[in-house]
Design a protein around this motif. Structure first.
Motif, PDB file in Angstrom:
ATOM      1  N   ILE A   1       1.381  -9.713  -8.803  1.00 64.81           N
ATOM      2  CA  ILE A   1       0.327  -8.746  -8.514  1.00 64.81           C
ATOM      3  C   ILE A   1       0.820  -7.810  -7.428  1.00 64.81           C
ATOM      4  CG2 ILE A   1      -2.052  -8.445  -7.768  1.00 64.81           C
ATOM      5  CD1 ILE A   1      -2.410 -11.450  -8.335  1.00 64.81           C
ATOM      6  N   SER A   2       0.848  -6.521  -7.735  1.00 60.89           N
ATOM      7  CA  SER A   2       1.219  -5.554  -6.697  1.00 60.89           C
ATOM      8  C   SER A   2       0.020  -5.361  -5.771  1.00 60.89           C
ATOM      9  CB  SER A   2       1.636  -4.227  -7.319  1.00 60.89           C
ATOM     10  OG  SER A   2       0.584  -3.705  -8.087  1.00 60.89           O
ATOM     11  N   LYS A   3       0.322  -5.157  -4.495  1.00 58.15           N
ATOM     12  CA  LYS A   3      -0.733  -4.993  -3.503  1.00 58.15           C
ATOM     13  C   LYS A   3      -0.741  -3.570  -2.962  1.00 58.15           C
ATOM     14  CE  LYS A   3      -1.184  -8.158  -0.380  1.00 58.15           C
ATOM     15  NZ  LYS A   3      -0.860  -9.126   0.687  1.00 58.15           N
ATOM     16  N   LYS A   4      -1.856  -3.186  -2.417  1.00 59.82           N
ATOM     17  CA  LYS A   4      -1.956  -1.899  -1.728  1.00 59.82           C
ATOM     18  C   LYS A   4      -1.098  -1.981  -0.468  1.00 59.82           C
ATOM     19  CE  LYS A   4      -5.254   1.084   0.571  1.00 59.82           C
ATOM     20  NZ  LYS A   4      -6.590   1.272   1.059  1.00 59.82           N
ATOM     21  N   THR A   5      -0.303  -0.951  -0.211  1.00 62.18           N
ATOM     22  CA  THR A   5       0.538  -0.928   0.988  1.00 62.18           C
ATOM     23  C   THR A   5      -0.337  -0.647   2.200  1.00 62.18           C
ATOM     24  OG1 THR A   5       2.384  -0.123  -0.319  1.00 62.18           O
ATOM     25  CG2 THR A   5       2.561   0.118   2.052  1.00 62.18           C
ATOM     26  N   MET A   6      -0.336  -1.603   3.129  1.00 58.78           N
ATOM     27  CA  MET A   6      -1.135  -1.459   4.345  1.00 58.78           C
ATOM     28  C   MET A   6      -0.335  -1.998   5.523  1.00 58.78           C
ATOM     29  SD  MET A   6      -4.967  -2.635   3.152  1.00 58.78           S
ATOM     30  CE  MET A   6      -4.492  -4.208   2.439  1.00 58.78           C
ATOM     31  N   THR A   7      -0.661  -1.515   6.709  1.00 55.80           N
ATOM     32  CA  THR A   7      -0.049  -2.053   7.925  1.00 55.80           C
ATOM     33  C   THR A   7      -1.153  -2.670   8.774  1.00 55.80           C
ATOM     34  OG1 THR A   7      -0.277   0.087   9.002  1.00 55.80           O
ATOM     35  CG2 THR A   7       1.839  -0.373   7.940  1.00 55.80           C
ATOM     36  N   ASN A   8      -0.792  -3.628   9.570  1.00 54.25           N
ATOM     37  CA  ASN A   8      -1.754  -4.285  10.471  1.00 54.25           C
ATOM     38  C   ASN A   8      -2.997  -4.784   9.739  1.00 54.25           C
ATOM     39  OD1 ASN A   8      -0.088  -3.659  12.697  1.00 54.25           O
ATOM     40  ND2 ASN A   8      -0.978  -1.601  12.782  1.00 54.25           N
ATOM     41  N   THR A   9      -2.785  -5.519   8.656  1.00 55.86           N
ATOM     42  CA  THR A   9      -3.924  -6.016   7.884  1.00 55.86           C
ATOM     43  C   THR A   9      -4.505  -7.286   8.478  1.00 55.86           C
ATOM     44  OG1 THR A   9      -2.513  -7.292   6.410  1.00 55.86           O
ATOM     45  CG2 THR A   9      -3.073  -5.060   5.717  1.00 55.86           C
ATOM     46  N   ILE A  10      -5.780  -7.449   8.248  1.00 59.17           N
ATOM     47  CA  ILE A  10      -6.483  -8.695   8.554  1.00 59.17           C
ATOM     48  C   ILE A  10      -7.010  -9.211   7.235  1.00 59.17           C
ATOM     49  CG2 ILE A  10      -8.495  -9.696   9.702  1.00 59.17           C
ATOM     50  CD1 ILE A  10      -8.193  -7.609  11.872  1.00 59.17           C
TER      51      ILE A  10
ATOM     52  N   LYS B   1     -20.197 -17.435 -12.722  1.00 59.66           N
ATOM     53  CA  LYS B   1     -20.399 -17.969 -11.371  1.00 59.66           C
ATOM     54  C   LYS B   1     -19.226 -17.553 -10.488  1.00 59.66           C
ATOM     55  CE  LYS B   1     -22.411 -20.793  -8.371  1.00 59.66           C
ATOM     56  NZ  LYS B   1     -23.716 -20.474  -7.807  1.00 59.66           N
ATOM     57  N   LEU B   2     -19.530 -16.931  -9.346  1.00 50.88           N
ATOM     58  CA  LEU B   2     -18.513 -16.602  -8.360  1.00 50.88           C
ATOM     59  C   LEU B   2     -18.124 -17.875  -7.612  1.00 50.88           C
ATOM     60  CD1 LEU B   2     -16.849 -14.512  -6.737  1.00 50.88           C
ATOM     61  CD2 LEU B   2     -18.863 -14.215  -5.262  1.00 50.88           C
ATOM     62  N   LEU B   3     -16.820 -18.169  -7.562  1.00 52.35           N
ATOM     63  CA  LEU B   3     -16.346 -19.389  -6.912  1.00 52.35           C
ATOM     64  C   LEU B   3     -15.717 -19.147  -5.544  1.00 52.35           C
ATOM     65  CD1 LEU B   3     -14.677 -21.262  -9.915  1.00 52.35           C
ATOM     66  CD2 LEU B   3     -16.953 -21.631  -8.941  1.00 52.35           C
ATOM     67  N   ALA B   4     -15.006 -18.015  -5.397  1.00 49.65           N
ATOM     68  CA  ALA B   4     -14.294 -17.763  -4.143  1.00 49.65           C
ATOM     69  C   ALA B   4     -13.951 -16.289  -4.020  1.00 49.65           C
ATOM     70  CB  ALA B   4     -13.025 -18.603  -4.089  1.00 49.65           C
ATOM     71  N   ALA B   5     -13.640 -15.871  -2.784  1.00 50.13           N
ATOM     72  CA  ALA B   5     -13.264 -14.483  -2.526  1.00 50.13           C
ATOM     73  C   ALA B   5     -12.139 -14.430  -1.505  1.00 50.13           C
ATOM     74  CB  ALA B   5     -14.467 -13.694  -2.013  1.00 50.13           C
ATOM     75  N   TYR B   6     -11.248 -13.463  -1.718  1.00 55.30           N
ATOM     76  CA  TYR B   6     -10.157 -13.177  -0.786  1.00 55.30           C
ATOM     77  C   TYR B   6     -10.203 -11.675  -0.514  1.00 55.30           C
ATOM     78  CZ  TYR B   6      -5.444 -12.319   0.952  1.00 55.30           C
ATOM     79  OH  TYR B   6      -4.371 -11.924   1.719  1.00 55.30           O
ATOM     80  N   ARG B   7     -10.001 -11.278   0.741  1.00 58.49           N
ATOM     81  CA  ARG B   7     -10.058  -9.846   1.062  1.00 58.49           C
ATOM     82  C   ARG B   7      -9.083  -9.484   2.173  1.00 58.49           C
ATOM     83  NH1 ARG B   7     -15.257  -9.441   4.969  1.00 58.49           N
ATOM     84  NH2 ARG B   7     -15.358 -11.653   5.456  1.00 58.49           N
ATOM     85  N   GLU B   8      -8.672  -8.221   2.152  1.00 56.55           N
ATOM     86  CA  GLU B   8      -7.797  -7.674   3.184  1.00 56.55           C
ATOM     87  C   GLU B   8      -8.342  -6.320   3.609  1.00 56.55           C
ATOM     88  OE1 GLU B   8      -3.771  -7.371   1.811  1.00 56.55           O
ATOM     89  OE2 GLU B   8      -3.530  -9.536   1.612  1.00 56.55           O
ATOM     90  N   THR B   9      -8.151  -6.012   4.895  1.00 60.46           N
ATOM     91  CA  THR B   9      -8.580  -4.722   5.415  1.00 60.46           C
ATOM     92  C   THR B   9      -7.666  -4.309   6.554  1.00 60.46           C
ATOM     93  OG1 THR B   9     -10.443  -3.476   6.312  1.00 60.46           O
ATOM     94  CG2 THR B   9     -10.240  -5.764   7.008  1.00 60.46           C
TER      95      THR B   9
ATOM     96  N   SER C   1     -13.952  -3.378   2.221  1.00 68.57           N
ATOM     97  CA  SER C   1     -12.596  -3.934   2.271  1.00 68.57           C
ATOM     98  C   SER C   1     -11.634  -3.062   1.479  1.00 68.57           C
ATOM     99  CB  SER C   1     -12.582  -5.354   1.700  1.00 68.57           C
ATOM    100  OG  SER C   1     -13.489  -6.179   2.394  1.00 68.57           O
ATOM    101  N   ASP C   2     -10.365  -3.090   1.888  1.00 65.27           N
ATOM    102  CA  ASP C   2      -9.339  -2.321   1.173  1.00 65.27           C
ATOM    103  C   ASP C   2      -8.868  -3.045  -0.089  1.00 65.27           C
ATOM    104  OD1 ASP C   2      -8.908  -0.076   3.092  1.00 65.27           O
ATOM    105  OD2 ASP C   2      -8.409  -1.739   4.440  1.00 65.27           O
TER     106      ASP C   2
END
Length: 195
Positions: A117-126, A146-154, A177-178
């Motif tokens: 999976i390619s990701k969005k290029t970001m710096t200083n992500t949380i 049914k939603l089971l889980a979530a992952y996020r970056e910003t 979130s980004d």
């Protein structure tokens, strides 16, 4: 009256709902953590009448609030030769580098090949991740997603807590979130592949 009660009891056992619960600190999760591989969401999954049901597990991705047209990873299986399937089910995010990750889905006796999976290029992500179900076992209603889980970056300096049980909060998280990944499941009463 006793005969009627016996019939009702037998009928109820035949229609027992599938259940899922968090398998926190499982060997799978501990291995991911110890090897610093990434994030793993691991569940205990119980599927009665597995010979007549179809399970679809998938991951939706949102970049800057926009959903991809197709899931980034999908696992679909069913019509087991067994009446009951019971075991681990989950989703792993394996870190490759800052630009890509590998996604892995698995269920009792089945898994997908990991997909890049390619990701969005970001710096200083949380980043943040959490289960969308509580600590207790949850019944899955047939035909419902049914939603089971979530992952996020910003790239923001902080991530606020989100109530993943509330649809409006999830929508707000997606917009704020980004990069967001949502793990979802659906169990259907099918005797052939529904796709």
């Amino acid at each position: 009256m006793l005969f009627s009660f016996a019939l009702v009891s037998v009928g109820c056992s035949d229609t027992k709902a599938p259940t899922i619960s968090i398998n926190k600190d499982s060997e799978y999760e501990n291995t991911f953590r110890e090897l610093n591989l990434g994030v793993l969401f691991d569940f205990d999954f119980y599927l009665p009448n597995a010979n007549e049901r179809w399970v679809t597990l998938w991951v939706d991705r949102y970049i800057d609030g926009k959903k991809d047209s197709q899931p980034i990873a999908k696992l679909s299986y069913g019509n087991s030769p067994n009446e009951v399937e019971d075991g681990h089910l989950g989703f792993g995010i394996i870190n490759v580098n800052s630009k890509s990750t590998l996604a892995l889905l698995y269920g009792p006796g089945v898994s997908t090949q990991s997909s890049k999976i390619s990701k969005k290029t970001m710096t200083n992500t949380i980043n943040g991740w959490d289960y969308a179900i509580g600590k207790e076992e949850v019944e899955l209603m047939l035909g419902e997603t049914k939603l089971l889980a979530a992952y996020r970056e910003t790239e923001d300096n902080s991530i606020s807590p989100i109530d993943l049980h509330d649809e409006e909060s999830v929508e707000s998280m997606i917009k704020q979130s980004d990069y967001v990944l949502l793990l979802k499941i659906k169990v259907e009463e099918k005797t052939i592949n529904p796709n």
